[in-house]
Design a protein around this motif. Sequence first.
Motif, PDB file in Angstrom:
ATOM      1  N   GLU A   1       0.780  -1.226   0.000  1.00  0.00           N
ATOM      2  CA  GLU A   1       0.000   0.000   0.000  1.00  0.00           C
ATOM      3  C   GLU A   1       0.815   1.280   0.000  1.00  0.00           C
ATOM      4  O   GLU A   1       0.275   2.336  -0.344  1.00  0.00           O
ATOM      5  CB  GLU A   1      -0.971  -0.013   1.207  1.00  0.00           C
ATOM      6  CG  GLU A   1      -0.338   0.193   2.598  1.00  0.00           C
ATOM      7  CD  GLU A   1       0.350  -1.053   3.184  1.00  0.00           C
ATOM      8  OE1 GLU A   1       0.416  -2.077   2.491  1.00  0.00           O
ATOM      9  OE2 GLU A   1       0.830  -0.976   4.326  1.00  0.00           O
ATOM     10  N   SER A   2       2.088   1.222   0.378  1.00  0.00           N
ATOM     11  CA  SER A   2       2.833   2.474   0.586  1.00  0.00           C
ATOM     12  C   SER A   2       4.320   2.293   0.311  1.00  0.00           C
ATOM     13  O   SER A   2       4.813   1.164   0.204  1.00  0.00           O
ATOM     14  CB  SER A   2       2.656   2.919   2.048  1.00  0.00           C
ATOM     15  OG  SER A   2       3.248   1.947   2.911  1.00  0.00           O
ATOM     16  N   GLY A   3       5.023   3.424   0.231  1.00  0.00           N
ATOM     17  CA  GLY A   3       6.481   3.385   0.079  1.00  0.00           C
ATOM     18  C   GLY A   3       7.118   2.697   1.280  1.00  0.00           C
ATOM     19  O   GLY A   3       8.116   1.987   1.144  1.00  0.00           O
ATOM     20  N   TRP A   4       6.537   2.940   2.464  1.00  0.00           N
ATOM     21  CA  TRP A   4       7.030   2.282   3.683  1.00  0.00           C
ATOM     22  C   TRP A   4       6.980   0.764   3.519  1.00  0.00           C
ATOM     23  O   TRP A   4       7.927   0.045   3.825  1.00  0.00           O
ATOM     24  CB  TRP A   4       6.169   2.710   4.875  1.00  0.00           C
ATOM     25  CG  TRP A   4       6.685   2.300   6.215  1.00  0.00           C
ATOM     26  CD1 TRP A   4       7.371   3.074   7.098  1.00  0.00           C
ATOM     27  CD2 TRP A   4       6.558   1.002   6.839  1.00  0.00           C
ATOM     28  NE1 TRP A   4       7.682   2.350   8.223  1.00  0.00           N
ATOM     29  CE2 TRP A   4       7.197   1.072   8.088  1.00  0.00           C
ATOM     30  CE3 TRP A   4       5.980  -0.209   6.462  1.00  0.00           C
ATOM     31  CZ2 TRP A   4       7.261   0.006   8.966  1.00  0.00           C
ATOM     32  CZ3 TRP A   4       6.066  -1.293   7.336  1.00  0.00           C
ATOM     33  CH2 TRP A   4       6.696  -1.184   8.573  1.00  0.00           C
ATOM     34  N   ARG A   5       5.856   0.277   3.006  1.00  0.00           N
ATOM     35  CA  ARG A   5       5.679  -1.170   2.885  1.00  0.00           C
ATOM     36  C   ARG A   5       6.672  -1.751   1.889  1.00  0.00           C
ATOM     37  O   ARG A   5       7.222  -2.836   2.097  1.00  0.00           O
ATOM     38  CB  ARG A   5       4.235  -1.465   2.462  1.00  0.00           C
ATOM     39  CG  ARG A   5       3.817  -2.914   2.531  1.00  0.00           C
ATOM     40  CD  ARG A   5       3.857  -3.506   3.921  1.00  0.00           C
ATOM     41  NE  ARG A   5       3.040  -2.768   4.855  1.00  0.00           N
ATOM     42  CZ  ARG A   5       3.138  -2.868   6.179  1.00  0.00           C
ATOM     43  NH1 ARG A   5       4.010  -3.684   6.728  1.00  0.00           N
ATOM     44  NH2 ARG A   5       2.365  -2.143   6.965  1.00  0.00           N
TER      45      ARG A   5
ATOM     46  N   ASP B   1       6.161  -5.321  12.780  1.00  0.00           N
ATOM     47  CA  ASP B   1       5.541  -4.041  12.444  1.00  0.00           C
ATOM     48  C   ASP B   1       4.313  -3.738  13.300  1.00  0.00           C
ATOM     49  O   ASP B   1       4.301  -2.784  14.055  1.00  0.00           O
ATOM     50  CB  ASP B   1       5.226  -4.001  10.929  1.00  0.00           C
ATOM     51  CG  ASP B   1       4.335  -2.859  10.501  1.00  0.00           C
ATOM     52  OD1 ASP B   1       4.404  -1.795  11.129  1.00  0.00           O
ATOM     53  OD2 ASP B   1       3.582  -3.031   9.527  1.00  0.00           O
ATOM     54  N   ARG B   2       3.243  -4.554  13.204  1.00  0.00           N
ATOM     55  CA  ARG B   2       1.984  -4.241  13.875  1.00  0.00           C
ATOM     56  C   ARG B   2       1.623  -5.289  14.928  1.00  0.00           C
ATOM     57  O   ARG B   2       1.926  -6.460  14.751  1.00  0.00           O
ATOM     58  CB  ARG B   2       0.847  -4.157  12.850  1.00  0.00           C
ATOM     59  CG  ARG B   2       1.088  -3.109  11.782  1.00  0.00           C
ATOM     60  CD  ARG B   2      -0.067  -3.049  10.805  1.00  0.00           C
ATOM     61  NE  ARG B   2       0.158  -2.038   9.786  1.00  0.00           N
ATOM     62  CZ  ARG B   2      -0.674  -1.789   8.790  1.00  0.00           C
ATOM     63  NH1 ARG B   2      -1.804  -2.476   8.686  1.00  0.00           N
ATOM     64  NH2 ARG B   2      -0.407  -0.849   7.901  1.00  0.00           N
ATOM     65  N   SER B   3       0.910  -4.833  15.946  1.00  0.00           N
ATOM     66  CA  SER B   3       0.528  -5.736  17.036  1.00  0.00           C
ATOM     67  C   SER B   3      -0.876  -6.303  16.819  1.00  0.00           C
ATOM     68  O   SER B   3      -1.596  -5.889  15.909  1.00  0.00           O
ATOM     69  CB  SER B   3       0.561  -4.975  18.359  1.00  0.00           C
ATOM     70  OG  SER B   3      -0.305  -3.858  18.264  1.00  0.00           O
TER      71      SER B   3
HETATM   72  O1  AHR Z   1       2.389  -0.307   9.848  1.00  0.00           O
HETATM   73  C1  AHR Z   1       3.203   0.707   9.355  1.00  0.00           C
HETATM   74  C2  AHR Z   1       2.423   1.574   8.421  1.00  0.00           C
HETATM   75  O2  AHR Z   1       1.893   0.811   7.381  1.00  0.00           O
HETATM   76  C3  AHR Z   1       3.194   2.662   7.733  1.00  0.00           C
HETATM   77  O3  AHR Z   1       3.340   3.810   8.502  1.00  0.00           O
HETATM   78  C4  AHR Z   1       2.334   2.906   6.547  1.00  0.00           C
HETATM   79  O4  AHR Z   1       2.930   3.677   5.533  1.00  0.00           O
HETATM   80  C5  AHR Z   1       2.104   1.502   6.154  1.00  0.00           C
HETATM   81  O5  AHR Z   1       1.147   1.307   5.256  1.00  0.00           O
END
Ligand code: AHR
Length: 333
Positions: free
Chosen positions: A51-55, A128-130
């Motif tokens: 979805e993003s440059g971060w990803r 990354d995410r919880s």
């Molecule tokens: O979980 C991190 C987030 O997920 C980033 O900040 C965002 O760009 C990505 O889609």
Amino acid sequence: MIDRRGFLTIAAATVAAGGLAACAKDNPAKNTGSKGGGKQITLGFSQVGSESGWRAANTQSVKEAAAAAGINLKFSDAQQKQENQISAIRSYIAQKVDVISFSPVVVTGWDTVLKEAKAAGIPVILTDRSVDTSDPSLYVTLVGSDFEVEGERAAHLLEKVLAGHTGPVKIAQLEGTTGAAPAIERAKGFAKVMHASHPDWKIVASQSGDFTRAGGKQVMAAFLQAHSDINVLFAHNDDMAIGAIQSIQAAGKTPGTDIKIVSIDGVHDGFVAMSKGQINAIAECNPLLGPQLMDAVKTVHAGKGSTLPRWIKTKESDYTADQAAAALPNRKY
Ligand code: AHR
């Protein structure tokens, strides 16, 4: 009442659960780590999406770090869909990988599949995410950022950006994916600072742009139609801010001047927008989690998962527009 189809489903689930339980009995490893050994480690990784440059930077980091660590990586992209992640995890369980890791698209709804991994004796590392779970034994550790602190840092950056500003502060918030940890916690951290110290700040519009440029552009256009007096944008990531910049320009306003913009991530294109003065400040969220993840995978595979902290946090910095041009050549993503 349970109909025939329901009965068959339950019967099949019971057989499957029995099989997994038997499998777990054969494999003494619990979810704090499997036994080590000489053979190559196989890691099943389920990525959120692209979805993003971060990803994109995060995916590259995971792939490169796995190759460098000699880990056999099985990678799948869930295209921002929880059901795809659950299927990927089930497939990794069926393939009997050594360790499973995933970046959960949303926080809720994981207990069932995590219990299946535990029953199969396959340890899980979140990256990354919880997740929200009442059973802490369902994963070993989380490798990732403190999103609530990132929201707080964004609010403190806005304080700097608004230094000398008088008059109302009308904030539009572009939220990340609904139900995702970074969306929930960044909003919380920002609101915490705002409510504690800034009675003059008001969030006049807040909606999800799903962490994408297209989402940021579309939602910002709607915000501007409904609230022509917005003078601040807090975007939960750079990509949404970049999409919003297009809508701000289309509305005849100057991003970074008429509407101050603070976002989170610090990806290359965010830095480019910041060096042009279109984004005023960015709270960095570091996507280069691959090396820390592979270290954790090795530790867990060696049966030493219990020595790991529950949360392996990432180091991050804050940037304002005046620092952007100098910092840009050294950015790694
Ligand atoms: O979980 C991190 C987030 O997920 C980033 O900040 C965002 O760009 C990505 O889609």
